[in-house]
Design a protein around this motif. Structure first.
Motif, PDB file in Angstrom:
ATOM      1  N   GLN A   9      44.167 -19.198  90.829  1.00 50.28           N
ATOM      2  CA  GLN A   9      42.418 -18.311  90.706  1.00 50.28           C
ATOM      3  C   GLN A   9      41.606 -18.883  92.258  1.00 50.28           C
ATOM      4  N   LYS A  10      41.341 -20.626  92.578  1.00 50.31           N
ATOM      5  CA  LYS A  10      40.566 -20.923  93.027  1.00 50.31           C
ATOM      6  C   LYS A  10      41.877 -20.113  94.763  1.00 50.31           C
ATOM      7  N   GLN A  11      42.733 -20.473  94.957  1.00 50.22           N
ATOM      8  CA  GLN A  11      43.259 -19.833  96.012  1.00 50.22           C
ATOM      9  C   GLN A  11      42.970 -18.132  96.061  1.00 50.22           C
ATOM     10  N   LEU A  12      43.082 -18.009  95.137  1.00 45.35           N
ATOM     11  CA  LEU A  12      43.122 -16.336  95.044  1.00 45.35           C
ATOM     12  C   LEU A  12      41.166 -15.985  95.128  1.00 45.35           C
ATOM     13  N   LEU A  13      41.040 -16.347  95.195  1.00 45.83           N
ATOM     14  CA  LEU A  13      39.351 -15.949  95.065  1.00 45.83           C
ATOM     15  C   LEU A  13      38.545 -16.748  96.425  1.00 45.83           C
ATOM     16  N   ASP A  14      39.449 -17.737  97.418  1.00 45.67           N
ATOM     17  CA  ASP A  14      39.244 -17.937  98.234  1.00 45.67           C
ATOM     18  C   ASP A  14      39.699 -17.435  99.667  1.00 45.67           C
ATOM     19  N   LYS A  15      40.798 -16.556  99.169  1.00 51.45           N
ATOM     20  CA  LYS A  15      42.274 -15.584  99.771  1.00 51.45           C
ATOM     21  C   LYS A  15      40.874 -14.081  99.800  1.00 51.45           C
ATOM     22  N   LEU A  16      40.576 -13.778  98.779  1.00 53.17           N
ATOM     23  CA  LEU A  16      39.243 -12.759  98.317  1.00 53.17           C
ATOM     24  C   LEU A  16      38.788 -12.518  98.923  1.00 53.17           C
ATOM     25  N   LYS A  63      29.649  -2.419  96.618  1.00 50.15           N
ATOM     26  CA  LYS A  63      30.304  -2.384  97.887  1.00 50.15           C
ATOM     27  C   LYS A  63      31.308  -3.708  97.708  1.00 50.15           C
ATOM     28  N   ALA A  64      31.045  -5.042  97.991  1.00 50.28           N
ATOM     29  CA  ALA A  64      31.389  -5.539  97.741  1.00 50.28           C
ATOM     30  C   ALA A  64      32.635  -6.109  96.389  1.00 50.28           C
ATOM     31  N   LEU A  65      32.592  -5.859  95.779  1.00 52.52           N
ATOM     32  CA  LEU A  65      33.267  -5.807  94.861  1.00 52.52           C
ATOM     33  C   LEU A  65      34.231  -4.821  94.549  1.00 52.52           C
ATOM     34  N   ARG A  66      33.997  -3.665  95.086  1.00 55.38           N
ATOM     35  CA  ARG A  66      34.518  -2.584  95.193  1.00 55.38           C
ATOM     36  C   ARG A  66      35.540  -2.964  96.519  1.00 55.38           C
ATOM     37  N   LYS A  67      34.948  -3.441  97.733  1.00 55.70           N
ATOM     38  CA  LYS A  67      36.061  -3.979  98.631  1.00 55.70           C
ATOM     39  C   LYS A  67      36.597  -5.166  98.018  1.00 55.70           C
ATOM     40  N   LEU A  68      36.696  -5.951  97.142  1.00 55.85           N
ATOM     41  CA  LEU A  68      37.105  -7.344  96.407  1.00 55.85           C
ATOM     42  C   LEU A  68      38.456  -6.502  96.126  1.00 55.85           C
ATOM     43  N   ALA A  72      42.196  -7.281  96.332  1.00 59.69           N
ATOM     44  CA  ALA A  72      43.558  -7.522  94.912  1.00 59.69           C
ATOM     45  C   ALA A  72      44.382  -6.651  95.173  1.00 59.69           C
ATOM     46  N   ARG A  73      43.974  -5.493  94.984  1.00 56.46           N
ATOM     47  CA  ARG A  73      45.714  -4.298  94.730  1.00 56.46           C
ATOM     48  C   ARG A  73      46.578  -4.261  96.427  1.00 56.46           C
ATOM     49  N   GLU A  74      45.759  -5.033  97.235  1.00 52.61           N
ATOM     50  CA  GLU A  74      47.571  -4.986  97.752  1.00 52.61           C
ATOM     51  C   GLU A  74      47.802  -6.419  97.357  1.00 52.61           C
ATOM     52  N   LEU A  75      47.284  -7.011  97.184  1.00 55.75           N
ATOM     53  CA  LEU A  75      47.381  -8.320  97.106  1.00 55.75           C
ATOM     54  C   LEU A  75      48.681  -8.489  95.625  1.00 55.75           C
ATOM     55  N   GLY A  76      48.342  -6.780  95.179  1.00 51.87           N
ATOM     56  CA  GLY A  76      49.034  -6.842  93.022  1.00 51.87           C
ATOM     57  C   GLY A  76      48.358  -7.982  92.471  1.00 51.87           C
ATOM     58  N   VAL A  77      46.831  -8.427  92.370  1.00 51.72           N
ATOM     59  CA  VAL A  77      46.501  -9.026  91.475  1.00 51.72           C
ATOM     60  C   VAL A  77      45.141  -7.847  90.817  1.00 51.72           C
ATOM     61  N   ASN A  78      44.719  -8.154  89.539  1.00 50.99           N
ATOM     62  CA  ASN A  78      44.013  -7.450  88.969  1.00 50.99           C
ATOM     63  C   ASN A  78      42.767  -8.162  88.665  1.00 50.99           C
ATOM     64  N   VAL A  79      41.260  -7.933  89.722  1.00 53.62           N
ATOM     65  CA  VAL A  79      40.324  -8.754  89.796  1.00 53.62           C
ATOM     66  C   VAL A  79      39.341  -8.777  88.907  1.00 53.62           C
ATOM     67  N   ASN A  80      39.958  -8.370  88.323  1.00 49.74           N
ATOM     68  CA  ASN A  80      38.975  -8.527  86.696  1.00 49.74           C
ATOM     69  C   ASN A  80      38.801  -9.369  85.880  1.00 49.74           C
ATOM     70  N   GLU A  81      40.272  -9.883  86.481  1.00 49.90           N
ATOM     71  CA  GLU A  81      41.405 -11.272  85.955  1.00 49.90           C
ATOM     72  C   GLU A  81      39.844 -12.387  86.514  1.00 49.90           C
ATOM     73  N   VAL A  82      39.830 -12.569  87.423  1.00 48.53           N
ATOM     74  CA  VAL A  82      38.885 -13.063  88.122  1.00 48.53           C
ATOM     75  C   VAL A  82      37.598 -12.652  88.438  1.00 48.53           C
ATOM     76  N   PHE A  83      36.856 -11.953  88.151  1.00 48.48           N
ATOM     77  CA  PHE A  83      36.167 -11.638  87.602  1.00 48.48           C
ATOM     78  C   PHE A  83      35.480 -11.152  86.568  1.00 48.48           C
ATOM     79  N   GLU A  84      34.798 -12.287  85.507  1.00 46.00           N
ATOM     80  CA  GLU A  84      34.818 -11.137  84.387  1.00 46.00           C
ATOM     81  C   GLU A  84      32.932 -11.887  84.339  1.00 46.00           C
ATOM     82  N   LYS A  85      32.449 -10.135  84.318  1.00 45.28           N
ATOM     83  CA  LYS A  85      30.985 -10.990  83.644  1.00 45.28           C
ATOM     84  C   LYS A  85      30.757  -9.568  83.283  1.00 45.28           C
TER      85      LYS A  85
END
Length: 85
Positions: A9-16, A63-68, A72-85
């Motif tokens: 998740q940390k690697q993913l976060l950094d990448k995003l 806007k930043a979250l929309r960009k993320l 994330a979609r391009e990487l095939g990742v669900n951003v909601n798994e990373v950012f839960e709030k």
């Protein structure tokens, strides 16, 4: 705590987050408690740091979250798994 991320998740976060400019990255990191102090902050509190209005910070955050999500979609990742709030 919610801020305990796996290495993956940390690697993913950094990448995003690297896709964001410094201002937007700061807003996202502070809001979600990805900062060094590991606590989540409100938009008015972040706005104070940036000498901006809380509405301006809220808009940037959205806007930043929309960009993320897009990256994330391009990487095939669900951003909601990373950012839960």
């Amino acid at each position: 705590s919610r801020n305990e991320y796996s290495d993956y998740q940390k690697q993913l976060l950094d990448k995003l987050l690297s896709k964001l400019g410094p201002y937007d990255r700061y807003v996202v990191e502070e809001y979600f408690g990805l900062n060094e102090l590991k606590f989540e902050r409100t938009t008015p509190s972040i706005a104070y740091d940036l000498e901006a209005t809380s509405e301006a910070v809220r808009v940037r955050l959205k806007k930043a979250l929309r960009k993320l999500r897009m990256h994330a979609r391009e990487l095939g990742v669900n951003v909601n798994e990373v950012f839960e709030k």
